[in-house]
Design a protein around this motif. Structure first.
Motif, PDB file in Angstrom:
ATOM      1  N   GLN A   6       8.962  25.651  31.349  1.00  0.00           N
ATOM      2  CA  GLN A   6       9.238  26.498  29.912  1.00  0.00           C
ATOM      3  C   GLN A   6       8.533  26.032  28.807  1.00  0.00           C
ATOM      4  O   GLN A   6       8.330  26.881  27.773  1.00  0.00           O
ATOM      5  CB  GLN A   6      10.759  26.264  29.752  1.00  0.00           C
ATOM      6  N   GLY A   7       8.015  24.905  28.846  1.00  0.00           N
ATOM      7  CA  GLY A   7       6.957  24.606  27.904  1.00  0.00           C
ATOM      8  C   GLY A   7       7.659  23.833  26.513  1.00  0.00           C
ATOM      9  O   GLY A   7       7.060  22.759  26.271  1.00  0.00           O
ATOM     10  N   ASP A   8       8.641  24.616  25.812  1.00  0.00           N
ATOM     11  CA  ASP A   8       9.245  23.985  24.765  1.00  0.00           C
ATOM     12  C   ASP A   8      10.683  23.625  24.852  1.00  0.00           C
ATOM     13  O   ASP A   8      11.084  23.368  23.756  1.00  0.00           O
ATOM     14  CB  ASP A   8       8.794  24.864  23.560  1.00  0.00           C
ATOM     15  N   SER A   9      11.347  23.830  25.942  1.00  0.00           N
ATOM     16  CA  SER A   9      12.429  23.539  26.097  1.00  0.00           C
ATOM     17  C   SER A   9      13.386  23.216  27.540  1.00  0.00           C
ATOM     18  O   SER A   9      12.169  23.564  28.616  1.00  0.00           O
ATOM     19  CB  SER A   9      13.638  24.547  25.435  1.00  0.00           C
ATOM     20  N   VAL A  10      13.995  22.762  28.072  1.00  0.00           N
ATOM     21  CA  VAL A  10      14.951  22.770  29.233  1.00  0.00           C
ATOM     22  C   VAL A  10      16.103  23.651  29.194  1.00  0.00           C
ATOM     23  O   VAL A  10      17.045  23.185  28.517  1.00  0.00           O
ATOM     24  CB  VAL A  10      15.173  21.239  29.533  1.00  0.00           C
ATOM     25  N   LEU A  11      16.122  24.832  29.847  1.00  0.00           N
ATOM     26  CA  LEU A  11      17.072  25.493  29.942  1.00  0.00           C
ATOM     27  C   LEU A  11      17.645  26.162  28.496  1.00  0.00           C
ATOM     28  O   LEU A  11      18.710  26.537  28.441  1.00  0.00           O
ATOM     29  CB  LEU A  11      18.267  24.910  30.715  1.00  0.00           C
ATOM     30  N   GLY A  12      16.789  25.884  27.493  1.00  0.00           N
ATOM     31  CA  GLY A  12      17.205  26.388  26.139  1.00  0.00           C
ATOM     32  C   GLY A  12      18.212  25.414  25.517  1.00  0.00           C
ATOM     33  O   GLY A  12      18.687  25.764  24.232  1.00  0.00           O
ATOM     34  N   LEU A  13      18.482  24.239  26.315  1.00  0.00           N
ATOM     35  CA  LEU A  13      19.440  23.228  25.708  1.00  0.00           C
ATOM     36  C   LEU A  13      18.870  22.091  24.786  1.00  0.00           C
ATOM     37  O   LEU A  13      19.330  21.685  24.030  1.00  0.00           O
ATOM     38  CB  LEU A  13      20.436  22.728  26.902  1.00  0.00           C
ATOM     39  N   ILE A  14      17.551  21.720  25.322  1.00  0.00           N
ATOM     40  CA  ILE A  14      16.969  20.711  24.722  1.00  0.00           C
ATOM     41  C   ILE A  14      15.674  21.056  24.246  1.00  0.00           C
ATOM     42  O   ILE A  14      15.051  21.525  25.268  1.00  0.00           O
ATOM     43  CB  ILE A  14      17.258  19.346  25.131  1.00  0.00           C
ATOM     44  N   HIS A  15      15.158  20.493  23.234  1.00  0.00           N
ATOM     45  CA  HIS A  15      13.706  20.882  22.852  1.00  0.00           C
ATOM     46  C   HIS A  15      12.787  19.909  23.546  1.00  0.00           C
ATOM     47  O   HIS A  15      13.267  18.464  23.255  1.00  0.00           O
ATOM     48  CB  HIS A  15      13.396  21.078  21.522  1.00  0.00           C
ATOM     49  N   VAL A  16      11.774  20.291  23.978  1.00  0.00           N
ATOM     50  CA  VAL A  16      10.847  19.195  24.448  1.00  0.00           C
ATOM     51  C   VAL A  16       9.166  19.689  24.131  1.00  0.00           C
ATOM     52  O   VAL A  16       9.003  20.795  23.854  1.00  0.00           O
ATOM     53  CB  VAL A  16      10.605  19.182  25.941  1.00  0.00           C
ATOM     54  N   ASN A  17       8.332  18.727  24.106  1.00  0.00           N
ATOM     55  CA  ASN A  17       7.000  19.036  24.186  1.00  0.00           C
ATOM     56  C   ASN A  17       6.161  18.252  24.957  1.00  0.00           C
ATOM     57  O   ASN A  17       6.831  17.824  25.953  1.00  0.00           O
ATOM     58  CB  ASN A  17       6.368  18.452  22.602  1.00  0.00           C
ATOM     59  N   LEU A  18       4.984  18.349  25.034  1.00  0.00           N
ATOM     60  CA  LEU A  18       4.119  17.608  26.053  1.00  0.00           C
ATOM     61  C   LEU A  18       4.257  16.302  26.460  1.00  0.00           C
ATOM     62  O   LEU A  18       4.675  15.604  27.503  1.00  0.00           O
ATOM     63  CB  LEU A  18       2.533  18.065  25.975  1.00  0.00           C
ATOM     64  N   ALA A  19       4.571  15.700  25.248  1.00  0.00           N
ATOM     65  CA  ALA A  19       4.663  14.210  25.365  1.00  0.00           C
ATOM     66  C   ALA A  19       6.256  13.959  26.011  1.00  0.00           C
ATOM     67  O   ALA A  19       6.231  12.971  26.904  1.00  0.00           O
ATOM     68  CB  ALA A  19       4.764  13.503  23.761  1.00  0.00           C
ATOM     69  N   ASP A  20       7.254  14.490  25.762  1.00  0.00           N
ATOM     70  CA  ASP A  20       8.440  14.449  26.415  1.00  0.00           C
ATOM     71  C   ASP A  20       8.190  14.774  27.725  1.00  0.00           C
ATOM     72  O   ASP A  20       8.591  14.000  28.782  1.00  0.00           O
ATOM     73  CB  ASP A  20       9.560  15.507  25.899  1.00  0.00           C
ATOM     74  N   ASN A  21       7.698  15.818  28.171  1.00  0.00           N
ATOM     75  CA  ASN A  21       7.634  16.114  29.681  1.00  0.00           C
ATOM     76  C   ASN A  21       6.669  15.058  30.311  1.00  0.00           C
ATOM     77  O   ASN A  21       7.228  14.841  31.488  1.00  0.00           O
ATOM     78  CB  ASN A  21       6.734  17.503  29.625  1.00  0.00           C
ATOM     79  N   LEU A  22       5.671  14.702  29.764  1.00  0.00           N
ATOM     80  CA  LEU A  22       4.845  13.614  30.560  1.00  0.00           C
ATOM     81  C   LEU A  22       5.855  12.222  30.846  1.00  0.00           C
ATOM     82  O   LEU A  22       5.858  11.479  31.578  1.00  0.00           O
ATOM     83  CB  LEU A  22       3.771  13.158  29.882  1.00  0.00           C
TER      84      LEU A  22
END
Length: 128
Positions: A88-104
């Protein structure tokens, strides 16, 4: 080892959950999203999830069996969060926002948790 690792994971996640609510440590990015330490996206639900994950880790550190179970469940959940976050790139199921740093970071957490949860730590089980 599993008990100590669970306690450390738990304590760090508890701290991250708390720090995510501290405005001085969560400056806003150009889109107005709070970034913990200016790097990791956070928000109310994200912080609560970190805090709850940490609380479970601390509680699971009581025995090697519960610590192993914690890492197994935690590793699988964080692996799913990582995969969904990358897709999704910028969220997890639209519940929490994430970015590349979070994903890594979620990838590192998932991999280390899965290794701890499903690794061979028989010597510890005999001493508990």
């Amino acid at each position: 080892m599993l008990k100590k690792a669970s306690l450390v994971f738990g304590a760090v996640l508890l701290l991250v959950g708390i720090l995510g609510f501290v405005p001085a440590l969560t400056p806003k990015d150009s889109q107005g999203m709070p970034l913990l330490l200016g790097l990791f996206m956070v928000g109310g639900l994200h912080n609560v999830i970190h805090f709850a994950s940490g609380l479970f880790g601390v509680l699971a550190s009581r025995t090697a069996h519960t610590a192993r179970l914690y890492f197994q469940v935690f590793g699988v959940v964080y692996a799913l969060v990582t995969i969904i976050g990358f897709i999704q790139g910028d969220s997890v199921l639209g519940l929490i926002h994430v970015n590349l740093a979070d994903n890594l970071l979620h990838l590192v957490i998932a991999a280390s948790s899965l290794a701890l949860g499903f690794g061979n730590f028989e010597h510890e089980a005999a001493t508990v």
